[in-house]
Scaffold this active site. Structure first.
Site, PDB file in Angstrom:
ATOM      1  N   ASP A 173       0.841  -1.183   0.000  1.00 38.13           N
ATOM      2  CA  ASP A 173       0.000   0.000   0.000  1.00 38.13           C
ATOM      3  C   ASP A 173       0.888   1.248   0.000  1.00 38.13           C
ATOM      4  O   ASP A 173       1.950   1.259   0.623  1.00 38.13           O
ATOM      5  CB  ASP A 173      -0.893  -0.005   1.261  1.00 38.13           C
ATOM      6  N   CYS A 205      -8.636  -1.663  -4.825  1.00 43.21           N
ATOM      7  CA  CYS A 205      -7.508  -1.935  -3.953  1.00 43.21           C
ATOM      8  C   CYS A 205      -8.070  -1.836  -2.537  1.00 43.21           C
ATOM      9  O   CYS A 205      -9.096  -2.497  -2.260  1.00 43.21           O
ATOM     10  CB  CYS A 205      -6.326  -1.008  -4.225  1.00 43.21           C
ATOM     11  N   SER A 206      -7.515  -0.953  -1.688  1.00 43.23           N
ATOM     12  CA  SER A 206      -8.143  -0.797  -0.377  1.00 43.23           C
ATOM     13  C   SER A 206      -9.034   0.440  -0.384  1.00 43.23           C
ATOM     14  O   SER A 206     -10.228   0.361  -0.123  1.00 43.23           O
ATOM     15  CB  SER A 206      -7.081  -0.678   0.727  1.00 43.23           C
ATOM     16  N   ALA A 207      -8.451   1.587  -0.750  1.00 47.68           N
ATOM     17  CA  ALA A 207      -9.255   2.812  -0.870  1.00 47.68           C
ATOM     18  C   ALA A 207      -9.822   2.962  -2.276  1.00 47.68           C
ATOM     19  O   ALA A 207     -10.763   3.729  -2.505  1.00 47.68           O
ATOM     20  CB  ALA A 207      -8.409   4.040  -0.535  1.00 47.68           C
ATOM     21  N   GLY A 208      -9.227   2.242  -3.241  1.00 51.35           N
ATOM     22  CA  GLY A 208      -9.704   2.331  -4.626  1.00 51.35           C
ATOM     23  C   GLY A 208      -9.256   3.606  -5.311  1.00 51.35           C
ATOM     24  O   GLY A 208      -9.986   4.175  -6.130  1.00 51.35           O
ATOM     25  N   VAL A 209      -8.030   4.057  -4.999  1.00 50.82           N
ATOM     26  CA  VAL A 209      -7.522   5.278  -5.650  1.00 50.82           C
ATOM     27  C   VAL A 209      -6.070   5.118  -6.122  1.00 50.82           C
ATOM     28  O   VAL A 209      -5.771   5.259  -7.310  1.00 50.82           O
ATOM     29  CB  VAL A 209      -7.686   6.520  -4.753  1.00 50.82           C
ATOM     30  N   GLY A 210      -5.162   4.782  -5.210  1.00 50.43           N
ATOM     31  CA  GLY A 210      -3.745   4.776  -5.584  1.00 50.43           C
ATOM     32  C   GLY A 210      -3.365   3.659  -6.521  1.00 50.43           C
ATOM     33  O   GLY A 210      -3.049   3.891  -7.703  1.00 50.43           O
ATOM     34  N   ARG A 211      -3.440   2.431  -6.033  1.00 55.40           N
ATOM     35  CA  ARG A 211      -3.042   1.280  -6.845  1.00 55.40           C
ATOM     36  C   ARG A 211      -4.008   1.061  -8.013  1.00 55.40           C
ATOM     37  O   ARG A 211      -3.607   0.737  -9.128  1.00 55.40           O
ATOM     38  CB  ARG A 211      -2.921   0.039  -5.961  1.00 55.40           C
ATOM     39  N   SER A 212      -5.295   1.328  -7.776  1.00 56.45           N
ATOM     40  CA  SER A 212      -6.281   1.168  -8.853  1.00 56.45           C
ATOM     41  C   SER A 212      -6.023   2.145  -9.993  1.00 56.45           C
ATOM     42  O   SER A 212      -6.052   1.763 -11.169  1.00 56.45           O
ATOM     43  CB  SER A 212      -7.696   1.375  -8.295  1.00 56.45           C
ATOM     44  N   GLN A 250      -2.157   7.832  -6.488  1.00 58.91           N
ATOM     45  CA  GLN A 250      -2.129   8.642  -5.266  1.00 58.91           C
ATOM     46  C   GLN A 250      -0.777   9.275  -4.977  1.00 58.91           C
ATOM     47  O   GLN A 250      -0.710  10.367  -4.422  1.00 58.91           O
ATOM     48  CB  GLN A 250      -2.535   7.765  -4.081  1.00 58.91           C
TER      49      GLN A 250
HETATM   50  C1  LIG Z   1      -6.048   7.227   3.689  1.00 54.99           C
HETATM   51  C2  LIG Z   1      -6.931   6.542   2.742  1.00 54.99           C
HETATM   52  C3  LIG Z   1      -6.150   5.672   1.779  1.00 54.99           C
HETATM   53  C4  LIG Z   1      -5.776   4.379   2.150  1.00 54.99           C
HETATM   54  C5  LIG Z   1      -5.100   3.572   1.237  1.00 54.99           C
HETATM   55  C6  LIG Z   1      -4.775   4.079  -0.017  1.00 54.99           C
HETATM   56  N1  LIG Z   1      -4.082   3.260  -0.929  1.00 54.99           N
HETATM   57  S1  LIG Z   1      -4.869   2.465  -2.155  1.00 54.99           S
HETATM   58  O1  LIG Z   1      -5.827   3.387  -2.805  1.00 54.99           O
HETATM   59  O2  LIG Z   1      -3.808   2.023  -3.085  1.00 54.99           O
HETATM   60  O3  LIG Z   1      -5.577   1.292  -1.524  1.00 54.99           O
HETATM   61  C7  LIG Z   1      -5.126   5.384  -0.373  1.00 54.99           C
HETATM   62  C8  LIG Z   1      -5.808   6.187   0.528  1.00 54.99           C
END
Ligand SMILES: CCc1ccc(NS(=O)(=O)O)cc1
Length: 275
Positions: A173, A205-212, A250
């Site tokens: 993450d 992914c977990s938040a659905g922003v960075g890795r996605s 992200q």
């Molecule tokens: C603080 C919220 C947050 C948690 C995890 C992630 N990473 S992720 O989007 O790659 O799962 C991005 C943001």
């Protein structure tokens, strides 16, 4: 771009900081929907959010933390979502069914460094499991060093569908795969089994922003490369995605990783035998 400690990368990534942030997230903020959000600061914009078919007059029954996001093949190629919570996994399967999705790309482990990042929302073995009124059965599983592909059968009433689950298991993450070419190989493996068609692909992914966001940008860029594009506008892709969902790609390292993967593919490194 990488000269002077990645100065141009930093400058370009900084320009993306505020893209899309003025857009409302009113559905996500309704009291009935707040418990459905894994993170209070990662909310779906109203204009692009995926809407579940409402259940009777149940307030909030159309809500899930998910947005349509463009890819190479269509403006709504992907449905990007957070890692399901235990209380939203039935909604997650309803979304997969109602949207007609043919694949799920999962880019996180369920638990990382002792913290839950995603519910275990699919069966552990070949016995069928019900999520709401949808029965999910694992038909077969193929395990590789950095990912696992599982064929899942979904049954709802008399209808049956097969959906493929692509689980990348070695992406930390907030970080990037090591080496970055592992991600390029995963994207290639995904596309070999899931060639573009009209049905959306669920990515989380977990938040659905960075890795996605990183995965989708690389998938889009590699298809442009395969179509002999003369210029690949990664900044433009991330800008377009951030209009639809917050913080897509992200971190600056994820932004740089996309470029590194493209260079590796251009140099044929992704086809070389893995180290
Ligand atoms: C603080 C919220 C947050 C948690 C995890 C992630 N990473 S992720 O989007 O790659 O799962 C991005 C943001």
């Amino acid at each position: 771009m990488s000269a002077d400690s990645d100065f141009r990368f930093s400058e370009e990534f900084e320009e993306l900081k505020h893209v899309g942030r003025e857009q409302p997230c009113s559905a996500a903020d309704l009291p009935v929907n707040r418990p459905k959000n894994r993170f209070t600061n990662i909310l779906p914009y109203d204009h692009s959010r995926y809407k579940l078919q409402p259940v009777d007059d149940e307030e909030g029954s159309d809500y899930i933390n998910a947005n349509y996001v463009p890819g190479h093949n269509s403006p709504r190629e992907f449905i990007v979502t957070q890692g399901p919570l235990h209380c939203t996994r039935d909604d997650f399967w309803r979304m997969c069914w109602e949207s007609g999705s043919r694949a799920i790309v999962m880019l996180t482990r369920c638990v990382e460094k002792g913290r839950e990042k995603c519910d275990r929302y699919w069966p552990y073995d070949t016995r069928p499991v019900y999520y709401g009124d949808i029965a999910v059965t694992a038909l077969n599983e193929s395990r590789y060093p950095d990912w696992t592909v599982t064929e899942l059968m979904l049954c709802r009433g008399a209808e049956q569908r097969v959906l493929k689950h692509f689980h990348f298991t070695t992406w930390p993450d907030f970080g990037v795969p090591d080496p970055p070419t592992t991600l390029a190989r995963f994207v290639r493996a995904f596309r070999e089994r899931c060639p573009p068609d009209s049905r959306p692909v669920v990515v989380h992914c977990s938040a659905g922003v960075g890795r996605s966001g990183t995965f989708i940008t690389l998938d889009t860029a590699l298809q442009q490369l395969a179509n002999h594009a003369e210029f690949i506008d990664i900044f433009g892709m991330v800008h377009a995605m951030r209009r639809e969902r917050v913080w897509m790609v992200q971190t600056e390292q994820q932004y740089i990783c996309i470029h590194q993967c493209l260079v590796a593919v251009l140099e044929g490194q992704d086809m070389a035998a893995p180290p």
